[in-house]
Design an enzyme around this catalytic site. Structure first.
Site, PDB file in Angstrom:
ATOM      1  N   GLU A 228      -6.073 -26.124  -5.086  1.00 37.40           N
ATOM      2  CA  GLU A 228      -5.156 -25.677  -4.042  1.00 37.40           C
ATOM      3  C   GLU A 228      -5.899 -25.189  -2.805  1.00 37.40           C
ATOM      4  O   GLU A 228      -5.497 -25.460  -1.676  1.00 37.40           O
ATOM      5  CB  GLU A 228      -4.252 -24.569  -4.571  1.00 37.40           C
ATOM      6  CG  GLU A 228      -3.254 -25.006  -5.618  1.00 37.40           C
ATOM      7  CD  GLU A 228      -2.283 -26.058  -5.120  1.00 37.40           C
ATOM      8  OE1 GLU A 228      -2.133 -26.206  -3.893  1.00 37.40           O
ATOM      9  OE2 GLU A 228      -1.693 -26.746  -5.963  1.00 37.40           O
TER      10      GLU A 228
ATOM     11  N   TYR B 111       1.554 -18.588  -1.388  1.00 35.47           N
ATOM     12  CA  TYR B 111       1.615 -19.970  -1.857  1.00 35.47           C
ATOM     13  C   TYR B 111       0.696 -20.217  -3.051  1.00 35.47           C
ATOM     14  O   TYR B 111       1.110 -20.726  -4.092  1.00 35.47           O
ATOM     15  CB  TYR B 111       1.264 -20.954  -0.732  1.00 35.47           C
ATOM     16  CG  TYR B 111       1.008 -22.319  -1.290  1.00 35.47           C
ATOM     17  CD1 TYR B 111       2.067 -23.120  -1.673  1.00 35.47           C
ATOM     18  CD2 TYR B 111      -0.294 -22.760  -1.533  1.00 35.47           C
ATOM     19  CE1 TYR B 111       1.843 -24.346  -2.272  1.00 35.47           C
ATOM     20  CE2 TYR B 111      -0.519 -23.973  -2.121  1.00 35.47           C
ATOM     21  CZ  TYR B 111       0.554 -24.772  -2.494  1.00 35.47           C
ATOM     22  OH  TYR B 111       0.329 -25.967  -3.101  1.00 35.47           O
TER      23      TYR B 111
ATOM     24  N   ASP C 264       4.825 -24.852   0.783  1.00 35.90           N
ATOM     25  CA  ASP C 264       3.774 -25.317   1.693  1.00 35.90           C
ATOM     26  C   ASP C 264       4.419 -26.256   2.700  1.00 35.90           C
ATOM     27  O   ASP C 264       5.652 -26.341   2.780  1.00 35.90           O
ATOM     28  CB  ASP C 264       2.635 -25.986   0.914  1.00 35.90           C
ATOM     29  CG  ASP C 264       3.024 -27.356   0.366  1.00 35.90           C
ATOM     30  OD1 ASP C 264       4.246 -27.648   0.252  1.00 35.90           O
ATOM     31  OD2 ASP C 264       2.123 -28.146   0.040  1.00 35.90           O
TER      32      ASP C 264
END
Length: 463
Positions: free
Chosen positions: A87, A168, A186
């Site tokens: 990520e 996030y 996102d």
């Protein structure tokens, strides 16, 4: 609010497996806002949400891309680490670029504990070329923090306490690795939700982003939260793209208000959602860059263009700010009105003398000093024009006595050519080095043909 609303094409996932009973989060992440946002979109009807979840998950199970972070094995902590690394790498970086970096990273540091034992220079070297180097710094600092506490945080709220992990990333790790029922938002999820509910408000405003988080929280599947979050991101990265949405193949097109509006009104396009907010024009900066090569033991009449036995001077940037803690050739910003060669050289000579005790012409013999060219490097908010020159010198006092005025924010080192070739330089500085390398090779080729002399030229050059 999500830290990177324009994040990369897709995120980490894995095939559905037997999971523990999902944990419902206490509260979804929310951005502070005093605006009335209830009219942005209606609440999700229960039956519609159930149908949407089922349709989207069936599509994801059949069409998800085979990506290395989706094949992560091991226990929950190992999967959480894999999600975290992928990520962070995917923030503002496209999937095809990330894949090879991710595989090399995991081969070297397969666990959070192995990463915590690394140095910042080792991490920067592995990260070189991905850009946004602050991400790598936070990964290392976060790993050290997790190891110090003794366990990997298992909830979104606990994960947000880790250095560099925002809403996030916390939601992605908690839902995918630990099956917590929390949403993620996102850039891809923003696009999907904006079109599902025809939300035309500015997605960069905190009130609008808060509503996106609320809607994502209503939609997330309670039994498969990680897979659902990945499905939303996968949909935004593939079919629900920015400019060419594949509405005919979309598994949730029957729920899409933007599509319905476009069918009713030809002036409305699906791509009208979300609203495109113009980017701020990057400022223009100008820098003098001097690649300083220390010629060890060379005769004055000879310039070793290959530099096999020579050293290069590198400066470490301050630990805060742009490209914090990274190594580069001597570089200083100059006014646009003073980018001519003479002014650049005066500024560079003063810089080398003040910070590094290198007094050009007095404590060194200049063998070669020539302008190499320009390179424009684009950051997210800066357009940096670098004026590059090469200076090859012999130091009268030797290398060991040159670093006597080092201050708290600047460090330096002398490295040989093989080290420069292998170390983790930023893409802009790597380009500068390649420019100089090509320049020296061309010069050597010309001198070997007898077209120009290779005698010492420093006294014929303006300092």
């Amino acid at each position: 609010m999500a830290k990177n609303p324009r994040a990369a094409d897709s995120r980490r996932g894995r095939p559905p497996t037997r999971r523990p009973q999902p944990r419902r989060a206490k509260a979804a992440p929310a951005a502070s806002s005093s605006a009335d946002i209830e009219d942005l979109a209606p609440a999700v009807p229960g039956a519609a949400a159930v149908a949407l979840r089922a349709q989207l998950l069936r599509w994801y199970d059949a069409h998800r891309r085979d990506l290395p972070w989706r094949r992560a094995s091991g226990g929950e902590e190992e999967r959480a680490y894999a999600v975290w690394v992928s990520e962070v790498m995917l923030q503002q970086t496209r999937v095809p670029v990330v894949v090879s970096y991710y595989e090399r990273w995991m081969a070297r540091w397969p666990t959070v504990r192995s990463l915590a034992a690394a140095t910042q220079e080792e991490v920067n070297e592995m990260w070189a070329g991905l850009g946004y180097y602050r991400r790598a710094r936070f990964l290392l600092e976060g790993a050290k923090q997790i190891v110090e506490k003794g366990e990997f945080p298992r909830t979104a709220s606990a994960l947000r306490e880790v250095r560099g992990i925002g809403d996030y990333t916390a939601g992605a790790i908690a839902s995918i690795a630990f099956n917590e029922v929390v949403p993620v938002v996102d850039g891809n999820v923003v696009r999907v939700i904006s079109r599902l509910y025809a939300i035309s408000d500015n997605p960069k405003e905190s009130s609008t982003m808060k509503r996106f988080w609320e809607l994502a929280g209503q939609l997330v599947d309670p039994s498969r939260p990680g897979d659902f979050n990945q499905a939303m991101m996968e949909l935004g990265a593939t079919l629900c793209s920015k400019s060419k949405p594949g509405c005919s193949g979309c598994p949730v097109s029957s729920h899409c208000q933007a599509l319905a509006h476009s069918l009713e009104n030809p002036s409305v396009q699906v791509t009208d959602f979300p609203r495109v907010v113009p980017k701020a024009k990057p400022r223009s900066d100008f820098a003098a860059v001097c690649v300083v090569q220390i010629a060890q033991g060379l005769e004055e009449e000879v310039t070793d263009a290959k530099g096999h036995d020579n050293l290069f001077l590198l400066i470490k940037r301050p630990e805060e700010g742009l490209l914090a803690g990274l190594w580069e050739f001597p570089l200083l910003l100059v006014d646009e009105s003073k980018t001519d060669l003479l002014n650049r050289r005066k500024a560079m000579d003063k810089y080398l003398n003040k910070l590094l005790s290198i007094n050009v012409g007095r404590k060194s013999d200049v063998i070669l000093r020539e302008d190499v060219g320009e390179h424009v490097h684009i950051f997210s908010h800066i357009r940096l024009t670098m004026f590059v020159e090469l200076m090859i010198i012999n130091l009268k006092d030797g290398v060991d006595r040159q670093c006597q005025k080092e201050d708290d924010s600047t460090k330096l080192k002398f490295v040989n050519e093989s080290s420069v070739e292998s170390m983790g330089l930023t893409s802009g500085i790597r380009k500068v080095y390649n420019m100089v390398k090509a320049f020296k090779e061309k010069r050597l080729s010309i001198s070997q043909k007898g077209q120009v002399p290779t005698r010492k030229r420093s006294r014929r050059l303006k300092q």
